[in-house]
Design a protein around this motif. Sequence first.
Motif, PDB file in Angstrom:
ATOM      1  N   SER A  48       0.851  -1.186   0.000  1.00 35.31           N
ATOM      2  CA  SER A  48       0.000   0.000   0.000  1.00 35.31           C
ATOM      3  C   SER A  48       0.881   1.228   0.000  1.00 35.31           C
TER       4      SER A  48
ATOM      5  N   ALA B  65      -2.089   0.709   4.890  1.00 39.42           N
ATOM      6  CA  ALA B  65      -2.937  -0.351   4.380  1.00 39.42           C
ATOM      7  C   ALA B  65      -4.213  -0.449   5.207  1.00 39.42           C
TER       8      ALA B  65
ATOM      9  N   GLN C  63      -5.336  -1.927  -1.300  1.00 32.09           N
ATOM     10  CA  GLN C  63      -4.352  -0.856  -1.264  1.00 32.09           C
ATOM     11  C   GLN C  63      -5.029   0.506  -1.384  1.00 32.09           C
TER      12      GLN C  63
END
Length: 449
Positions: free
Chosen positions: A90, A94, A109
Amino acid sequence: MKRMFFKASLLCTALVIGTLTGCDNDPSSPGPGVENPADGREFISLTASIPDAEGTAGNGGTRAYAITHAQAIDPNFSLNIYDNGYPLRSARTARVQASENGTELYNIQYTGEDGGVFNKYIVKGQKDYQDSGKELDVSDMIGTSPRWVKAAENIGIGVNLLAGDIQKEGAAPNHVYKYRRGKVRIAHIELDKVAVRNSTEFDFPFTAELEAQGYYVGRVDVPVLNEAQNKIYIGCNVSKIDPKKLSYNAAGEPVWANDAAGRTIGTVTLVVDFPSLGNPKLIYSTLSKTNNHSYRTMTQYVGADGHVYQATATGGKDILRIDKNTNDYDAAYHFNLDQALAVTDARIQAFRYVKDGVGVVLYNIAGKGGYIALVDLNAKTATKLANDYEAGLDFGQYQNIAVDGDHVYVPLTPTGEAGKLYVINWKTKAVIKGATLTGKSGSSYIGSY
Protein backbone atom coordinates in the motif's frame (compact mmCIF):
# COMPACT_ATOMS: atom_id res chain seq x y z
CA MET A 1 -29.79 1.73 -10.32
CA LYS A 2 -26.77 1.02 -12.48
CA ARG A 3 -24.96 -2.33 -12.46
CA MET A 4 -21.20 -1.88 -12.83
CA PHE A 5 -18.60 -3.93 -14.66
CA PHE A 6 -14.93 -3.89 -13.79
CA LYS A 7 -11.41 -5.07 -14.42
CA ALA A 8 -9.36 -7.52 -12.34
CA SER A 9 -5.79 -8.75 -11.92
CA LEU A 10 -5.83 -12.48 -11.19
CA LEU A 11 -3.93 -15.53 -12.26
CA CYS A 12 -6.90 -16.04 -14.54
CA THR A 13 -10.34 -14.49 -14.70
CA ALA A 14 -13.78 -15.11 -16.01
CA LEU A 15 -16.50 -12.59 -16.61
CA VAL A 16 -19.94 -14.12 -16.36
CA ILE A 17 -23.16 -12.09 -16.20
CA GLY A 18 -21.45 -9.12 -14.62
CA THR A 19 -19.57 -11.21 -12.03
CA LEU A 20 -15.81 -11.63 -11.88
CA THR A 21 -14.50 -14.94 -10.57
CA GLY A 22 -10.87 -15.91 -10.00
CA CYS A 23 -9.38 -19.34 -10.59
CA ASP A 24 -5.98 -20.96 -10.14
CA ASN A 25 -3.76 -22.12 -12.97
CA ASP A 26 -2.96 -25.19 -10.85
CA PRO A 27 -6.12 -27.29 -10.46
CA SER A 28 -4.57 -29.08 -7.47
CA SER A 29 -4.06 -25.85 -5.51
CA PRO A 30 -5.57 -25.97 -2.01
CA GLY A 31 -9.04 -24.62 -1.41
CA PRO A 32 -10.15 -22.02 1.10
CA GLY A 33 -8.64 -22.48 4.54
CA VAL A 34 -6.26 -25.21 3.42
CA GLU A 35 -3.28 -22.89 2.99
CA ASN A 36 -2.83 -22.72 6.77
CA PRO A 37 -4.22 -25.78 8.56
CA ALA A 38 -3.85 -24.30 12.06
CA ASP A 39 -6.74 -25.28 14.31
CA GLY A 40 -8.04 -22.10 15.89
CA ARG A 41 -5.91 -19.01 16.42
CA GLU A 42 -2.20 -19.73 16.26
CA PHE A 43 -0.98 -16.16 15.75
CA ILE A 44 -1.95 -12.62 16.55
CA SER A 45 -0.82 -10.22 13.85
CA LEU A 46 0.22 -6.73 14.90
CA THR A 47 0.44 -3.82 12.47
CA ALA A 48 2.19 -0.46 12.61
CA SER A 49 2.12 2.62 10.40
CA ILE A 50 5.26 4.04 8.81
CA PRO A 51 5.79 7.76 8.14
CA ASP A 52 6.86 9.21 4.82
CA ALA A 53 10.08 11.18 4.30
CA GLU A 54 8.37 14.30 5.64
CA GLY A 55 7.33 12.47 8.81
CA THR A 56 3.59 12.26 8.10
CA ALA A 57 2.25 9.26 10.00
CA GLY A 58 1.06 6.40 7.81
CA ASN A 59 2.12 7.86 4.48
CA GLY A 60 5.06 5.45 4.30
CA GLY A 61 2.98 2.28 4.45
CA THR A 62 2.29 -0.52 6.95
CA ARG A 63 4.26 -3.40 8.45
CA ALA A 64 2.93 -6.58 10.05
CA TYR A 65 4.36 -9.18 12.43
CA ALA A 66 2.70 -12.32 13.85
CA ILE A 67 3.26 -13.45 17.44
CA THR A 68 1.83 -16.22 19.62
CA HIS A 69 -0.31 -15.75 22.71
CA ALA A 70 2.67 -16.78 24.87
CA GLN A 71 4.74 -14.00 23.32
CA ALA A 72 1.85 -11.55 23.60
CA ILE A 73 1.63 -11.92 27.39
CA ASP A 74 5.42 -12.04 27.97
CA PRO A 75 6.76 -8.62 29.10
CA ASN A 76 10.27 -9.84 28.30
CA PHE A 77 9.40 -10.40 24.65
CA SER A 78 10.36 -7.35 22.59
CA LEU A 79 9.21 -6.63 19.04
CA ASN A 80 10.77 -4.15 16.63
CA ILE A 81 8.18 -4.29 13.88
CA TYR A 82 9.72 -1.38 12.00
CA ASP A 83 12.94 -3.26 11.24
CA ASN A 84 11.61 -6.82 11.27
CA GLY A 85 8.01 -6.57 10.08
CA TYR A 86 6.55 -7.61 6.75
CA PRO A 87 5.67 -4.68 4.42
CA LEU A 88 2.06 -4.94 3.34
CA ARG A 89 1.34 -3.52 -0.09
CA SER A 90 0.00 0.00 0.00
CA ALA A 91 1.34 3.42 -0.90
CA ARG A 92 -0.20 4.77 2.31
CA THR A 93 -1.51 3.01 5.41
CA ALA A 94 -2.94 -0.35 4.38
CA ARG A 95 -6.60 -0.98 5.25
CA VAL A 96 -6.19 -4.44 6.77
CA GLN A 97 -8.84 -7.02 7.64
CA ALA A 98 -8.41 -10.61 8.86
CA SER A 99 -10.14 -13.97 9.02
CA GLU A 100 -11.72 -14.82 12.36
CA ASN A 101 -8.94 -17.24 13.29
CA GLY A 102 -6.18 -14.88 12.18
CA THR A 103 -4.73 -17.17 9.51
CA GLU A 104 -5.39 -14.73 6.66
CA LEU A 105 -4.95 -11.00 6.20
CA TYR A 106 -6.79 -9.05 3.52
CA ASN A 107 -5.91 -5.64 2.19
CA ILE A 108 -7.18 -3.22 -0.44
CA GLN A 109 -4.35 -0.86 -1.26
CA TYR A 110 -5.09 2.76 -0.49
CA THR A 111 -4.13 5.42 -3.09
CA GLY A 112 -1.07 5.28 -5.34
CA GLU A 113 -0.49 3.40 -8.57
CA ASP A 114 -2.10 0.23 -7.18
CA GLY A 115 -4.87 1.94 -5.20
CA GLY A 116 -7.97 -0.23 -5.24
CA VAL A 117 -6.08 -3.53 -5.66
CA PHE A 118 -7.10 -6.31 -3.26
CA ASN A 119 -4.36 -8.58 -1.85
CA LYS A 120 -4.58 -11.66 0.36
CA TYR A 121 -1.85 -12.96 2.68
CA ILE A 122 -1.48 -16.25 4.56
CA VAL A 123 -0.11 -15.78 8.09
CA LYS A 124 2.79 -18.15 8.79
CA GLY A 125 4.27 -16.51 11.89
CA GLN A 126 6.74 -13.72 12.69
CA LYS A 127 7.42 -11.77 9.47
CA ASP A 128 6.50 -14.71 7.28
CA TYR A 129 3.40 -13.63 5.39
CA GLN A 130 2.78 -15.66 2.26
CA ASP A 131 1.40 -13.53 -0.54
CA SER A 132 -1.34 -15.69 -2.05
CA GLY A 133 -0.66 -14.22 -5.49
CA LYS A 134 -4.38 -13.61 -5.86
CA GLU A 135 -5.18 -10.01 -6.71
CA LEU A 136 -8.34 -8.20 -7.59
CA ASP A 137 -8.54 -4.69 -8.99
CA VAL A 138 -11.74 -3.12 -7.70
CA SER A 139 -10.78 0.48 -8.48
CA ASP A 140 -13.32 0.68 -11.30
CA MET A 141 -16.08 -0.08 -8.79
CA ILE A 142 -15.07 1.64 -5.56
CA GLY A 143 -12.16 3.88 -6.53
CA THR A 144 -8.45 3.98 -5.73
CA SER A 145 -9.06 5.08 -2.11
CA PRO A 146 -11.92 2.80 -1.10
CA ARG A 147 -13.42 2.28 2.33
CA TRP A 148 -13.91 -1.37 3.03
CA VAL A 149 -14.22 -3.94 5.84
CA LYS A 150 -14.83 -7.61 6.40
CA ALA A 151 -18.56 -7.19 6.90
CA ALA A 152 -19.00 -10.86 7.85
CA GLU A 153 -16.71 -13.90 7.72
CA ASN A 154 -15.55 -14.44 4.11
CA ILE A 155 -17.52 -11.39 2.98
CA GLY A 156 -15.78 -8.11 2.23
CA ILE A 157 -17.87 -5.03 1.44
CA GLY A 158 -16.19 -2.06 -0.21
CA VAL A 159 -17.93 1.29 -0.43
CA ASN A 160 -17.20 4.64 -1.99
CA LEU A 161 -19.07 7.88 -2.44
CA LEU A 162 -18.49 10.10 -5.46
CA ALA A 163 -19.30 13.55 -4.12
CA GLY A 164 -21.43 15.50 -6.53
CA ASP A 165 -21.03 19.18 -7.34
CA ILE A 166 -23.46 21.75 -6.03
CA GLN A 167 -26.34 22.23 -8.42
CA LYS A 168 -27.59 25.80 -8.67
CA GLU A 169 -29.72 28.12 -10.77
CA GLY A 170 -29.56 31.77 -11.75
CA ALA A 171 -26.64 34.16 -11.97
CA ALA A 172 -24.67 36.42 -9.64
CA PRO A 173 -25.58 37.97 -7.33
CA ASN A 174 -28.75 35.90 -7.07
CA HIS A 175 -27.72 32.25 -7.42
CA VAL A 176 -30.24 29.78 -6.02
CA TYR A 177 -29.00 26.58 -4.33
CA LYS A 178 -30.70 23.40 -5.56
CA TYR A 179 -28.88 20.36 -4.15
CA ARG A 180 -25.64 18.44 -3.85
CA ARG A 181 -26.01 14.73 -4.55
CA GLY A 182 -23.34 12.03 -4.42
CA LYS A 183 -23.25 8.57 -5.96
CA VAL A 184 -22.80 5.49 -3.77
CA ARG A 185 -20.72 2.58 -5.04
CA ILE A 186 -20.74 -0.83 -3.34
CA ALA A 187 -18.86 -4.07 -4.11
CA HIS A 188 -19.28 -7.50 -2.53
CA ILE A 189 -15.95 -9.38 -2.40
CA GLU A 190 -15.75 -13.09 -1.60
CA LEU A 191 -12.55 -13.34 0.44
CA ASP A 192 -11.87 -17.08 0.13
CA LYS A 193 -12.00 -17.26 -3.64
CA VAL A 194 -10.89 -13.65 -4.15
CA ALA A 195 -13.75 -12.72 -6.42
CA VAL A 196 -16.30 -9.94 -6.76
CA ARG A 197 -19.80 -11.34 -6.53
CA ASN A 198 -21.77 -8.18 -7.13
CA SER A 199 -21.44 -4.44 -7.46
CA THR A 200 -23.73 -1.48 -7.88
CA GLU A 201 -23.99 2.29 -8.11
CA PHE A 202 -26.86 4.62 -7.23
CA ASP A 203 -27.61 8.17 -6.16
CA PHE A 204 -27.48 8.73 -2.42
CA PRO A 205 -31.17 8.46 -1.45
CA PHE A 206 -31.82 11.67 0.48
CA THR A 207 -35.31 13.00 -0.20
CA ALA A 208 -35.62 16.05 -2.42
CA GLU A 209 -36.85 17.97 0.63
CA LEU A 210 -33.69 17.22 2.64
CA GLU A 211 -31.47 18.01 -0.34
CA ALA A 212 -33.16 21.38 -0.76
CA GLN A 213 -32.49 22.10 2.92
CA GLY A 214 -28.76 21.69 2.23
CA TYR A 215 -28.11 18.13 3.43
CA TYR A 216 -25.53 16.03 1.60
CA VAL A 217 -23.17 13.14 2.37
CA GLY A 218 -19.42 13.37 1.90
CA ARG A 219 -18.45 9.80 2.73
CA VAL A 220 -19.84 6.35 3.50
CA ASP A 221 -17.95 3.69 5.47
CA VAL A 222 -17.86 0.71 7.89
CA PRO A 223 -20.50 -1.55 6.27
CA VAL A 224 -21.68 -4.50 8.36
CA LEU A 225 -23.77 -7.44 7.19
CA ASN A 226 -26.55 -8.89 9.31
CA GLU A 227 -26.77 -12.24 7.57
CA ALA A 228 -29.93 -13.30 9.40
CA GLN A 229 -31.73 -10.25 8.01
CA ASN A 230 -29.92 -10.13 4.64
CA LYS A 231 -29.19 -6.44 5.19
CA ILE A 232 -26.03 -4.33 4.96
CA TYR A 233 -25.81 -1.24 7.16
CA ILE A 234 -23.43 1.55 6.05
CA GLY A 235 -22.36 4.56 8.13
CA CYS A 236 -22.79 8.04 6.64
CA ASN A 237 -20.91 11.33 7.03
CA VAL A 238 -23.75 13.85 6.84
CA SER A 239 -23.11 17.56 6.31
CA LYS A 240 -25.37 20.54 5.82
CA ILE A 241 -25.07 23.97 4.24
CA ASP A 242 -27.44 26.91 4.62
CA PRO A 243 -29.02 27.63 1.22
CA LYS A 244 -29.92 31.13 2.43
CA LYS A 245 -26.40 32.21 3.36
CA LEU A 246 -24.77 33.01 0.04
CA SER A 247 -21.51 34.82 -0.62
CA TYR A 248 -19.04 35.00 -3.49
CA ASN A 249 -15.34 34.21 -3.51
CA ALA A 250 -12.58 36.18 -5.23
CA ALA A 251 -13.25 34.36 -8.48
CA GLY A 252 -16.89 35.37 -8.37
CA GLU A 253 -18.10 31.85 -7.62
CA PRO A 254 -21.06 31.33 -5.26
CA VAL A 255 -20.27 29.91 -1.80
CA TRP A 256 -22.89 28.75 0.70
CA ALA A 257 -22.06 28.71 4.41
CA ASN A 258 -21.80 25.52 6.43
CA ASP A 259 -24.71 24.96 8.77
CA ALA A 260 -23.77 22.19 11.22
CA ALA A 261 -25.76 23.92 13.95
CA GLY A 262 -28.88 23.78 11.79
CA ARG A 263 -28.86 20.01 11.49
CA THR A 264 -32.13 18.51 12.69
CA ILE A 265 -31.89 14.93 11.39
CA GLY A 266 -30.29 12.24 13.55
CA THR A 267 -27.48 9.79 12.89
CA VAL A 268 -28.00 8.33 9.42
CA THR A 269 -27.41 4.78 8.18
CA LEU A 270 -27.75 3.59 4.60
CA VAL A 271 -29.38 0.14 4.34
CA VAL A 272 -29.27 -2.14 1.30
CA ASP A 273 -30.40 -5.70 0.71
CA PHE A 274 -27.87 -8.53 0.51
CA PRO A 275 -26.75 -10.10 -1.76
CA SER A 276 -28.59 -8.01 -4.35
CA LEU A 277 -27.20 -4.68 -2.99
CA GLY A 278 -30.54 -3.23 -4.03
CA ASN A 279 -33.45 -1.45 -2.34
CA PRO A 280 -31.41 1.37 -0.76
CA LYS A 281 -33.09 3.23 2.07
CA LEU A 282 -32.08 5.49 4.96
CA ILE A 283 -32.79 5.10 8.64
CA TYR A 284 -32.42 7.92 11.17
CA SER A 285 -31.70 7.81 14.89
CA THR A 286 -33.80 9.97 17.21
CA LEU A 287 -31.13 9.71 19.94
CA SER A 288 -28.00 11.11 18.29
CA LYS A 289 -27.03 13.58 15.58
CA THR A 290 -23.39 12.46 15.47
CA ASN A 291 -22.09 10.81 12.30
CA ASN A 292 -21.25 7.11 12.30
CA HIS A 293 -18.84 6.76 9.36
CA SER A 294 -15.82 6.11 11.64
CA TYR A 295 -12.32 6.66 10.24
CA ARG A 296 -10.16 3.57 9.87
CA THR A 297 -11.70 1.08 12.26
CA MET A 298 -14.85 -1.03 12.17
CA THR A 299 -17.38 0.40 14.62
CA GLN A 300 -20.56 -1.61 14.15
CA TYR A 301 -21.19 -5.29 14.82
CA VAL A 302 -23.94 -7.87 14.94
CA GLY A 303 -24.34 -8.80 18.60
CA ALA A 304 -25.04 -12.21 20.08
CA ASP A 305 -28.69 -11.15 20.38
CA GLY A 306 -28.93 -10.48 16.64
CA HIS A 307 -29.13 -6.69 16.92
CA VAL A 308 -26.53 -4.38 15.32
CA TYR A 309 -24.55 -2.24 17.79
CA GLN A 310 -23.15 0.90 16.19
CA ALA A 311 -20.77 3.48 17.67
CA THR A 312 -21.01 7.10 16.56
CA ALA A 313 -17.28 7.14 15.88
CA THR A 314 -14.98 8.92 15.66
CA GLY A 315 -16.57 12.05 17.05
CA GLY A 316 -19.30 10.68 19.28
CA LYS A 317 -19.93 9.08 22.64
CA ASP A 318 -22.94 6.97 21.66
CA ILE A 319 -23.53 3.32 20.93
CA LEU A 320 -26.84 2.89 19.14
CA ARG A 321 -28.78 -0.25 18.28
CA ILE A 322 -30.46 -1.31 15.04
CA ASP A 323 -33.27 -3.72 15.86
CA LYS A 324 -33.16 -7.12 14.17
CA ASN A 325 -36.96 -7.21 13.97
CA THR A 326 -37.47 -3.87 12.25
CA ASN A 327 -34.10 -3.18 10.59
CA ASP A 328 -34.47 0.32 12.01
CA TYR A 329 -32.99 2.19 14.95
CA ASP A 330 -34.25 1.08 18.37
CA ALA A 331 -35.51 4.29 19.96
CA ALA A 332 -35.52 2.58 23.38
CA TYR A 333 -31.79 1.77 23.35
CA HIS A 334 -29.02 4.30 23.94
CA PHE A 335 -25.56 3.70 25.43
CA ASN A 336 -23.84 6.95 26.41
CA LEU A 337 -20.14 6.54 27.22
CA ASP A 338 -19.99 9.85 29.10
CA GLN A 339 -22.73 8.68 31.45
CA ALA A 340 -21.32 5.18 31.82
CA LEU A 341 -17.87 6.49 32.82
CA ALA A 342 -18.97 9.74 34.50
CA VAL A 343 -16.75 11.80 32.16
CA THR A 344 -17.28 14.69 29.76
CA ASP A 345 -16.66 14.76 26.00
CA ALA A 346 -15.51 11.18 25.46
CA ARG A 347 -15.04 10.40 21.78
CA ILE A 348 -15.08 6.79 20.67
CA GLN A 349 -12.16 6.11 18.32
CA ALA A 350 -12.40 2.31 18.08
CA PHE A 351 -15.07 -0.17 19.16
CA ARG A 352 -14.98 -3.98 19.14
CA TYR A 353 -17.89 -6.18 20.08
CA VAL A 354 -16.41 -9.16 21.91
CA LYS A 355 -19.13 -11.55 23.06
CA ASP A 356 -22.27 -11.81 25.18
CA GLY A 357 -22.96 -8.08 25.13
CA VAL A 358 -19.42 -7.11 26.14
CA GLY A 359 -17.29 -4.78 24.04
CA VAL A 360 -14.04 -2.89 24.25
CA VAL A 361 -13.79 0.82 23.46
CA LEU A 362 -10.78 3.02 22.77
CA TYR A 363 -11.68 6.64 23.37
CA ASN A 364 -10.13 10.08 23.62
CA ILE A 365 -10.96 13.07 25.75
CA ALA A 366 -9.79 16.28 24.10
CA GLY A 367 -6.66 17.67 25.72
CA LYS A 368 -6.33 14.77 28.14
CA GLY A 369 -5.40 11.61 26.26
CA GLY A 370 -6.48 8.14 25.21
CA TYR A 371 -8.14 5.45 27.28
CA ILE A 372 -9.47 1.89 27.22
CA ALA A 373 -12.80 0.72 28.62
CA LEU A 374 -14.76 -2.50 28.73
CA VAL A 375 -18.45 -1.86 28.12
CA ASP A 376 -21.47 -3.96 29.05
CA LEU A 377 -23.99 -3.16 26.35
CA ASN A 378 -26.82 -4.90 28.16
CA ALA A 379 -26.34 -3.18 31.52
CA LYS A 380 -25.13 0.04 29.81
CA THR A 381 -22.12 0.25 32.12
CA ALA A 382 -18.41 0.73 31.46
CA THR A 383 -15.16 0.03 33.29
CA LYS A 384 -12.10 2.13 32.56
CA LEU A 385 -8.89 0.09 32.40
CA ALA A 386 -5.68 1.84 33.45
CA ASN A 387 -2.90 2.15 30.90
CA ASP A 388 0.56 3.70 31.18
CA TYR A 389 0.37 5.81 28.01
CA GLU A 390 -2.83 7.80 28.43
CA ALA A 391 -1.35 11.26 27.88
CA GLY A 392 0.27 10.30 24.56
CA LEU A 393 -2.52 8.29 22.90
CA ASP A 394 -4.90 9.65 20.29
CA PHE A 395 -5.87 6.44 18.39
CA GLY A 396 -6.18 8.51 15.23
CA GLN A 397 -5.06 5.72 12.89
CA TYR A 398 -6.21 2.73 14.94
CA GLN A 399 -7.71 0.00 12.77
CA ASN A 400 -8.53 -3.24 14.57
CA ILE A 401 -8.66 -5.09 17.89
CA ALA A 402 -8.10 -8.87 17.90
CA VAL A 403 -10.14 -11.19 20.11
CA ASP A 404 -9.34 -14.82 20.88
CA GLY A 405 -11.32 -16.71 23.50
CA ASP A 406 -11.25 -14.76 26.76
CA HIS A 407 -8.55 -12.36 25.55
CA VAL A 408 -8.52 -9.00 23.78
CA TYR A 409 -5.21 -7.73 22.31
CA VAL A 410 -4.64 -3.96 22.31
CA PRO A 411 -1.22 -2.58 21.26
CA LEU A 412 -0.61 0.82 22.83
CA THR A 413 2.21 3.06 21.58
CA PRO A 414 2.21 6.86 21.56
CA THR A 415 3.40 8.12 18.18
CA GLY A 416 7.18 7.81 17.95
CA GLU A 417 7.49 6.06 21.30
CA ALA A 418 7.77 2.53 22.67
CA GLY A 419 4.79 0.88 24.33
CA LYS A 420 3.22 -2.40 25.36
CA LEU A 421 0.75 -4.96 24.09
CA TYR A 422 -2.11 -4.96 26.59
CA VAL A 423 -3.86 -8.33 26.83
CA ILE A 424 -7.26 -8.00 28.51
CA ASN A 425 -9.36 -10.82 29.91
CA TRP A 426 -12.81 -9.49 29.03
CA LYS A 427 -14.51 -11.84 31.52
CA THR A 428 -12.41 -11.05 34.62
CA LYS A 429 -11.25 -7.55 33.49
CA ALA A 430 -7.68 -8.52 34.36
CA VAL A 431 -5.03 -6.72 32.29
CA ILE A 432 -1.62 -8.11 31.36
CA LYS A 433 1.03 -5.64 30.22
CA GLY A 434 2.64 -8.00 27.79
CA ALA A 435 5.13 -7.75 24.95
CA THR A 436 7.30 -4.66 24.67
CA LEU A 437 6.74 -2.75 21.41
CA THR A 438 9.67 -0.62 20.30
CA GLY A 439 9.10 2.85 18.91
CA LYS A 440 10.23 4.79 15.88
CA SER A 441 9.91 8.47 15.06
CA GLY A 442 6.57 9.29 13.44
CA SER A 443 5.27 5.72 13.82
CA SER A 444 2.80 3.85 16.00
CA TYR A 445 1.09 0.47 16.28
CA ILE A 446 -2.36 0.65 14.77
CA GLY A 447 -3.97 -2.72 15.30
CA SER A 448 -4.09 -6.41 16.14
CA TYR A 449 -5.63 -9.21 14.05
